[in-house]
Write a protein that holds these residues in place. Sequence first.
Motif, short mmCIF file in Angstrom:
data_model
loop_
_atom_site.label_atom_id
_atom_site.label_comp_id
_atom_site.label_asym_id
_atom_site.label_seq_id
_atom_site.Cartn_x
_atom_site.Cartn_y
_atom_site.Cartn_z
N VAL A 212 0.84 -1.21 0.00
CA VAL A 212 0.00 0.00 0.00
C VAL A 212 0.87 1.25 0.00
O VAL A 212 0.58 2.23 -0.71
N TYR A 213 1.94 1.25 0.79
CA TYR A 213 2.86 2.39 0.82
C TYR A 213 3.48 2.60 -0.55
O TYR A 213 3.61 3.73 -1.04
N PHE A 214 3.85 1.50 -1.20
CA PHE A 214 4.44 1.56 -2.54
C PHE A 214 3.46 2.19 -3.52
O PHE A 214 3.83 3.04 -4.34
N GLU A 215 2.20 1.75 -3.45
CA GLU A 215 1.18 2.31 -4.33
C GLU A 215 0.97 3.80 -4.07
O GLU A 215 0.80 4.59 -4.99
N LYS A 216 1.02 4.19 -2.81
CA LYS A 216 0.76 5.58 -2.44
C LYS A 216 1.86 6.51 -2.95
O LYS A 216 1.58 7.56 -3.52
N ILE A 217 3.13 6.12 -2.78
CA ILE A 217 4.21 7.02 -3.17
C ILE A 217 4.43 7.05 -4.68
O ILE A 217 5.03 8.00 -5.20
N LEU A 218 3.93 6.02 -5.37
CA LEU A 218 4.16 5.97 -6.81
C LEU A 218 2.91 6.30 -7.61
O LEU A 218 2.86 6.05 -8.81
N LYS A 219 1.89 6.85 -6.95
CA LYS A 219 0.68 7.24 -7.66
C LYS A 219 1.02 8.23 -8.77
O LYS A 219 1.64 9.26 -8.55
N GLY A 220 0.59 7.90 -9.96
CA GLY A 220 0.81 8.80 -11.08
C GLY A 220 2.21 8.75 -11.64
O GLY A 220 2.55 9.53 -12.55
N SER A 221 3.07 7.89 -11.13
CA SER A 221 4.44 7.81 -11.64
C SER A 221 4.47 7.14 -13.00
O SER A 221 3.75 6.18 -13.25
N SER A 222 5.30 7.67 -13.88
CA SER A 222 5.43 7.10 -15.23
C SER A 222 6.71 6.29 -15.38
O SER A 222 7.07 5.90 -16.48
N ALA A 223 7.40 6.03 -14.30
CA ALA A 223 8.67 5.31 -14.36
C ALA A 223 8.45 3.87 -14.80
O ALA A 223 7.41 3.27 -14.56
N SER A 224 9.46 3.32 -15.46
CA SER A 224 9.42 1.95 -15.93
C SER A 224 9.40 0.97 -14.77
O SER A 224 10.04 1.19 -13.73
N VAL A 225 8.67 -0.13 -14.94
CA VAL A 225 8.63 -1.17 -13.92
C VAL A 225 10.03 -1.77 -13.73
O VAL A 225 10.40 -2.18 -12.63
N TRP A 226 10.81 -1.79 -14.81
CA TRP A 226 12.17 -2.35 -14.72
C TRP A 226 13.09 -1.42 -13.95
O TRP A 226 13.95 -1.87 -13.18
N LEU A 356 4.69 -5.08 -8.28
CA LEU A 356 4.72 -3.66 -8.61
C LEU A 356 3.35 -3.21 -9.10
O LEU A 356 2.56 -3.99 -9.58
N PRO A 357 3.06 -1.91 -8.98
CA PRO A 357 1.79 -1.39 -9.45
C PRO A 357 1.61 -1.63 -10.93
O PRO A 357 2.53 -1.45 -11.71
N ARG A 358 0.40 -2.03 -11.32
CA ARG A 358 0.13 -2.30 -12.72
C ARG A 358 0.30 -1.03 -13.54
O ARG A 358 0.67 -1.09 -14.71
N THR A 359 0.03 0.14 -12.97
CA THR A 359 0.13 1.39 -13.73
C THR A 359 1.53 1.64 -14.22
O THR A 359 1.73 2.19 -15.29
N ALA A 360 2.53 1.25 -13.46
CA ALA A 360 3.90 1.47 -13.87
C ALA A 360 4.34 0.48 -14.93
O ALA A 360 5.23 0.75 -15.71
N ALA A 361 3.69 -0.68 -14.95
CA ALA A 361 4.16 -1.74 -15.82
C ALA A 361 3.57 -1.67 -17.21
O ALA A 361 4.19 -2.12 -18.17
N GLY A 362 2.37 -1.09 -17.35
CA GLY A 362 1.62 -1.20 -18.57
C GLY A 362 2.36 -0.91 -19.85
O GLY A 362 2.48 -1.76 -20.73
N ALA A 363 2.88 0.31 -20.00
CA ALA A 363 3.50 0.70 -21.25
C ALA A 363 4.75 -0.09 -21.55
O ALA A 363 5.02 -0.43 -22.71
N GLU A 364 5.54 -0.39 -20.52
CA GLU A 364 6.81 -1.07 -20.73
C GLU A 364 6.63 -2.51 -21.16
O GLU A 364 7.48 -3.08 -21.83
#
Length: 379
Positions: A212-226, A356-364
Amino acid sequence: MTAERHSQAAEEKAVSRGQSEVNRKLKYISLAVLVVQNASLILSIRYVRTLPGDRFFATSAVVMAEVLKVLTCLLIILLQKRCNVKQTLLFLVDSIVFQYKDTLKLAVPSLIYTLQNNLQYIAISNLPAATFQVTYQLKILTTALFSVLMLRKSLSRVQWVSLLLLFAGVAIVQVQQEGKKEASVSDSSNQNYTVGLVAVVISCLSSGFAGVYFEKILKGSSASVWVRNVQLGIFGTALGMLGLWWNDGAAIAERGFLFGYTDMVWCVIFNQAFGGLLVAVVVKYADNILKGFATSFSIIVSTVMSIYLFGFHVDLLFTAGAGLVIGAVYMYSLPKAAGGSSSSSSSSSSSSSSALPRTAAGAEMEAFLPKCAAKEKGS
């Protein structure tokens, strides 16, 4: 013109049918991967930690898994940059060093994941594999509670009922184990059921909070899952080395970092390192119901295999408790009714330490996975 339109429509239908067939096959592949990874990691750790002879250092295995994970993610980033080493290095320096504030955000979840990985070894070394698998599902409860408290997410009535059933099921299993512990645990001087139970409970708490903490701090982040995995891995390796020095420093200095490593131990490490990354890839094609079914099925697989591998005894009480947990996991994964509020985040940090959050992984993921028109809805 009419004939051309009919021909074009027929072609579109054929393509759509082909894509649906691919999606269906990917769903089944995702299910198989999730079940195998969930069950095999726990069973293999239990197996290597209960073998007679010299035991490997769990702290060194955690560090080795982090190193392999970082190297794998670096290789994937290099491939994404078309094997351009200079461009890859500039990208990593910018993402990790220049954006140091973003990198430092991952220090806390990395610390928790490192602690969680070490606790899993302690728990599985002292608990029957099936008991651990059932009890570890408490991470769903902790993740849900932290989501409500930290992210202000709401749960449906079905989800609240499923959490109550989950807690009841785990409690029944613990009563059964307390009354009639597995022979290999009660008879062995170097296995302690209480230590294993405390380790798995703390691991569930840390898993829920970290996710949950991970999801909270990375909300809206566009960084690569890798890149996120590299950042986590850097902290994880450093913190793992610190834990290794604190707990096993003198013994490792005397016997060596790879003391007790066998082919099976290496299989466990590779499973821990690559299993989480593999799940992060296949989960793109697995909806919540499929993930819930995979978790439930992996409990059954772990229990059946424990009977044959470790002589685990299944009685009516364990069956009732495990049945409640399996049903609760499936109920929790069911989608909310239309018009309901947003659901709680799923128990993403499980397994793995690389969830990892699915939002960060999608594009990569797009560059490495087959492209399908009808993608599954994310968790």
